[in-house]
Design a protein around this motif. Structure first.
Motif, PDB file in Angstrom:
ATOM      1  N   VAL A  30       0.579  -1.377  -0.375  1.00 17.48           N
ATOM      2  CA  VAL A  30       0.096  -0.226  -0.045  1.00 17.48           C
ATOM      3  C   VAL A  30       0.896   1.593  -0.080  1.00 17.48           C
ATOM      4  O   VAL A  30       0.949   2.315  -1.025  1.00 17.48           O
ATOM      5  CB  VAL A  30      -0.796  -0.515   1.155  1.00 17.48           C
ATOM      6  CG1 VAL A  30      -1.874   1.110   1.427  1.00 17.48           C
ATOM      7  CG2 VAL A  30      -1.599  -0.914   1.395  1.00 17.48           C
ATOM      8  N   VAL A  31       1.598   1.586   1.357  1.00 17.00           N
ATOM      9  CA  VAL A  31       2.533   2.520   1.109  1.00 17.00           C
ATOM     10  C   VAL A  31       3.877   2.258   0.230  1.00 17.00           C
ATOM     11  O   VAL A  31       4.534   2.507   0.044  1.00 17.00           O
ATOM     12  CB  VAL A  31       2.973   3.084   2.638  1.00 17.00           C
ATOM     13  CG1 VAL A  31       3.862   4.100   2.387  1.00 17.00           C
ATOM     14  CG2 VAL A  31       0.970   3.815   3.345  1.00 17.00           C
ATOM     15  N   SER A  32       4.325   0.905   1.175  1.00 16.56           N
ATOM     16  CA  SER A  32       5.804   0.137   0.490  1.00 16.56           C
ATOM     17  C   SER A  32       5.297  -0.847  -0.483  1.00 16.56           C
ATOM     18  O   SER A  32       4.767  -1.343  -0.660  1.00 16.56           O
ATOM     19  CB  SER A  32       5.741  -0.791   1.587  1.00 16.56           C
ATOM     20  OG  SER A  32       7.104   0.445   2.726  1.00 16.56           O
ATOM     21  N   THR A  33       5.945   0.119  -2.166  1.00 15.14           N
ATOM     22  CA  THR A  33       5.173  -0.756  -2.349  1.00 15.14           C
ATOM     23  C   THR A  33       6.891  -1.358  -3.875  1.00 15.14           C
ATOM     24  O   THR A  33       8.056  -1.054  -2.784  1.00 15.14           O
ATOM     25  CB  THR A  33       3.982  -0.545  -3.782  1.00 15.14           C
ATOM     26  OG1 THR A  33       5.000   1.071  -4.375  1.00 15.14           O
ATOM     27  CG2 THR A  33       3.167   0.171  -2.864  1.00 15.14           C
ATOM     28  N   HIS A  68      -4.564   7.124   4.651  1.00  9.71           N
ATOM     29  CA  HIS A  68      -4.915   7.186   6.179  1.00  9.71           C
ATOM     30  C   HIS A  68      -5.518   5.780   6.937  1.00  9.71           C
ATOM     31  O   HIS A  68      -5.683   5.164   5.670  1.00  9.71           O
ATOM     32  CB  HIS A  68      -6.225   7.587   6.076  1.00  9.71           C
ATOM     33  CG  HIS A  68      -6.319   8.775   5.517  1.00  9.71           C
ATOM     34  ND1 HIS A  68      -5.738  10.144   5.913  1.00  9.71           N
ATOM     35  CD2 HIS A  68      -6.925   9.854   3.843  1.00  9.71           C
ATOM     36  CE1 HIS A  68      -5.649  11.352   5.089  1.00  9.71           C
ATOM     37  NE2 HIS A  68      -6.188  10.821   4.310  1.00  9.71           N
ATOM     38  N   TRP A  69      -5.298   5.737   8.417  1.00  7.86           N
ATOM     39  CA  TRP A  69      -6.010   4.339   8.292  1.00  7.86           C
ATOM     40  C   TRP A  69      -7.390   4.555   9.248  1.00  7.86           C
ATOM     41  O   TRP A  69      -7.417   5.012   9.935  1.00  7.86           O
ATOM     42  CB  TRP A  69      -5.149   4.217   9.641  1.00  7.86           C
ATOM     43  CG  TRP A  69      -6.138   2.946  10.897  1.00  7.86           C
ATOM     44  CD1 TRP A  69      -6.443   2.817  12.166  1.00  7.86           C
ATOM     45  CD2 TRP A  69      -4.532   1.557  10.167  1.00  7.86           C
ATOM     46  NE1 TRP A  69      -6.045   1.795  12.103  1.00  7.86           N
ATOM     47  CE2 TRP A  69      -4.840   0.619  11.802  1.00  7.86           C
ATOM     48  CE3 TRP A  69      -4.411   1.063   9.523  1.00  7.86           C
ATOM     49  CZ2 TRP A  69      -4.996  -0.366  11.219  1.00  7.86           C
ATOM     50  CZ3 TRP A  69      -3.475  -0.459   9.378  1.00  7.86           C
ATOM     51  CH2 TRP A  69      -4.142  -1.130  10.101  1.00  7.86           C
ATOM     52  N   ARG A  70      -8.132   3.390   8.456  1.00  7.08           N
ATOM     53  CA  ARG A  70      -9.451   3.478   8.056  1.00  7.08           C
ATOM     54  C   ARG A  70     -10.084   2.158   8.451  1.00  7.08           C
ATOM     55  O   ARG A  70      -9.569   1.213   7.753  1.00  7.08           O
ATOM     56  CB  ARG A  70      -9.935   3.616   7.310  1.00  7.08           C
ATOM     57  CG  ARG A  70      -9.954   5.585   7.261  1.00  7.08           C
ATOM     58  CD  ARG A  70     -10.024   6.749   6.337  1.00  7.08           C
ATOM     59  NE  ARG A  70     -10.143   7.679   6.210  1.00  7.08           N
ATOM     60  CZ  ARG A  70     -10.308   8.895   5.158  1.00  7.08           C
ATOM     61  NH1 ARG A  70     -10.561   8.069   3.952  1.00  7.08           N
ATOM     62  NH2 ARG A  70     -10.215   9.919   5.200  1.00  7.08           N
ATOM     63  N   THR A  75      -5.597   3.232   3.591  1.00  7.28           N
ATOM     64  CA  THR A  75      -5.987   3.218   2.480  1.00  7.28           C
ATOM     65  C   THR A  75      -5.142   3.410   1.187  1.00  7.28           C
ATOM     66  O   THR A  75      -4.413   3.530   0.910  1.00  7.28           O
ATOM     67  CB  THR A  75      -7.095   4.081   2.309  1.00  7.28           C
ATOM     68  OG1 THR A  75      -6.285   5.757   2.409  1.00  7.28           O
ATOM     69  CG2 THR A  75      -8.120   4.533   4.014  1.00  7.28           C
ATOM     70  N   ALA A  76      -5.241   2.941   0.210  1.00  7.65           N
ATOM     71  CA  ALA A  76      -5.182   3.368  -1.435  1.00  7.65           C
ATOM     72  C   ALA A  76      -4.474   4.746  -1.117  1.00  7.65           C
ATOM     73  O   ALA A  76      -4.685   5.442  -1.346  1.00  7.65           O
ATOM     74  CB  ALA A  76      -5.248   3.242  -2.644  1.00  7.65           C
ATOM     75  N   PRO A  77      -3.290   5.024  -1.405  1.00  2.00           N
ATOM     76  CA  PRO A  77      -2.454   6.734  -1.567  1.00  2.00           C
ATOM     77  C   PRO A  77      -2.989   7.464  -2.768  1.00  2.00           C
ATOM     78  O   PRO A  77      -3.205   7.383  -3.969  1.00  2.00           O
ATOM     79  CB  PRO A  77      -0.643   5.941  -1.491  1.00  2.00           C
ATOM     80  CG  PRO A  77      -0.897   4.981  -1.248  1.00  2.00           C
ATOM     81  CD  PRO A  77      -2.075   4.121  -1.600  1.00  2.00           C
TER      82      PRO A  77
END
Length: 313
Positions: A30-33, A68-70, A75-77
């Protein structure tokens, strides 16, 4: 604010970690790709993360993304509404989360297509969203300014790269509506070996930064160090050790009190030894598109594992 460290904090900073656990990927996929990611900052509650994603060459284009943490996941950046056109790097939230600093080559006048070097900008964040970026008056010079980190009292620590290529860390005290002239940190910090890329504790108790100084575990790259501030003086830096520093180096550290962790960027090589069996076409393609393919990813480690004080200490 007194700069005198409490005894418990001093013991935490001086103590060698009891173990060196393997850091874990932050928000893999998600964030680290498989893309190039570096430069990261978190809102005070730890539920919003802003970070850099770059083109494959790493040096032609970078923008700022937010997640965001939801509902128990990140969530998808998405590209921040004020980013995506010019090269924007190295985001840093203030300790109250109401302002975000970053570096950019965006034009500073109508006569510019883009600025000749990176300077520091900031944007306000409210319940209604993001404001319009403003040039951070007092923080910029004819040299290149990149990383920032902000204390609770409003002082801004800036990494500045001079025309001679040397990178140094400066402290700008708040002054009026802006900031005063930069104060060069002492030689114990600015060793002449590429010191910068830093994070300062909100109460200026310690400074985490990258350096190529002698004795590093990553002699061809950067190690992360921590220096404590006691009675207004910065002490001799301590290498954060093998839990963080590997032969491939570490960059853009940030401490996340809400998570009790240190998060940083690292470019781990695609392979260090041959695989146990030949990779299939699908396996090879998957590896190329995943974290750990040689591009930058974010790794997270508990503060206690690297001898940093846990939140509230």
């Amino acid at each position: 604010m007194s700069s005198l460290l409490s005894l418990p904090l001093a013991l935490w900073l001086h103590a060698a970690p009891a173990a060196a656990p393997e850091p874990v990927l932050f928000a893999p996929g998600v964030v680290s790709t498989g893309n190039e990611e570096f430069g990261i900052t978190f809102s005070p509650d730890g539920r919003t993360v802003v970070f850099n994603r770059a083109d494959p060459t790493r040096f032609e284009f970078q923008l700022l993304m937010v997640s965001h943490w939801r509902d128990g996941r990140w969530t998808a950046p998405e590209v921040l509404p004020f980013s995506g056109r010019y090269r924007d790097i190295d985001p840093a939230f203030t300790s109250d989360g109401k302002r975000l600093f970053f570096a950019s080559v965006r034009p500073q006048s109508g006569a510019e297509a883009e600025h000749a070097d990176f300077d520091i900008w900031f944007v306000e964040r409210t319940d209604k969203g993001w404001g319009t970026p403003r040039l951070a008056e007092g923080l910029n010079t004819p040299d290149t300014e990149s990383n920032t980190s902000v204390t609770r009292e409003g002082a801004v620590y800036v990494t500045r790269s001079a025309k001679d290529g040397k990178r140094r860390i400066y402290r700008h005290a708040p002054q009026g509506a802006g900031w005063g002239p930069g104060e060069l940190l002492p030689d114990v910090i600015n060793s002449g070996h590429g010191d910068g890329n830093h994070f300062v504790d909100a109460d200026e108790r310690y400074l985490v930064f990258s350096s190529r100084r002698p004795g590093a575990l990553a002699p061809e790259s950067f190690d992360l160090y921590v220096s404590e501030r006691e009675e207004g003086q910065w002490g001799a830096p301590r290498n954060l050790g093998p839990a963080v520093n590997r032969t491939d180096g570490a960059l853009t550290p940030t401490v996340v009190p809400a998570r009790g962790t240190l998060v940083y960027a690292q470019r781990r090589p695609f392979l260090t030894t041959p695989p146990e069996r030949p990779l299939t076409t699908k396996e090879f393609a998957t590896r190329l598109e995943s974290p750990g393919n040689g591009n930058g990813d974010f790794y997270e480690v508990q503060l206690t594992a690297v001898g940093l004080p846990a939140p509230g200490r």
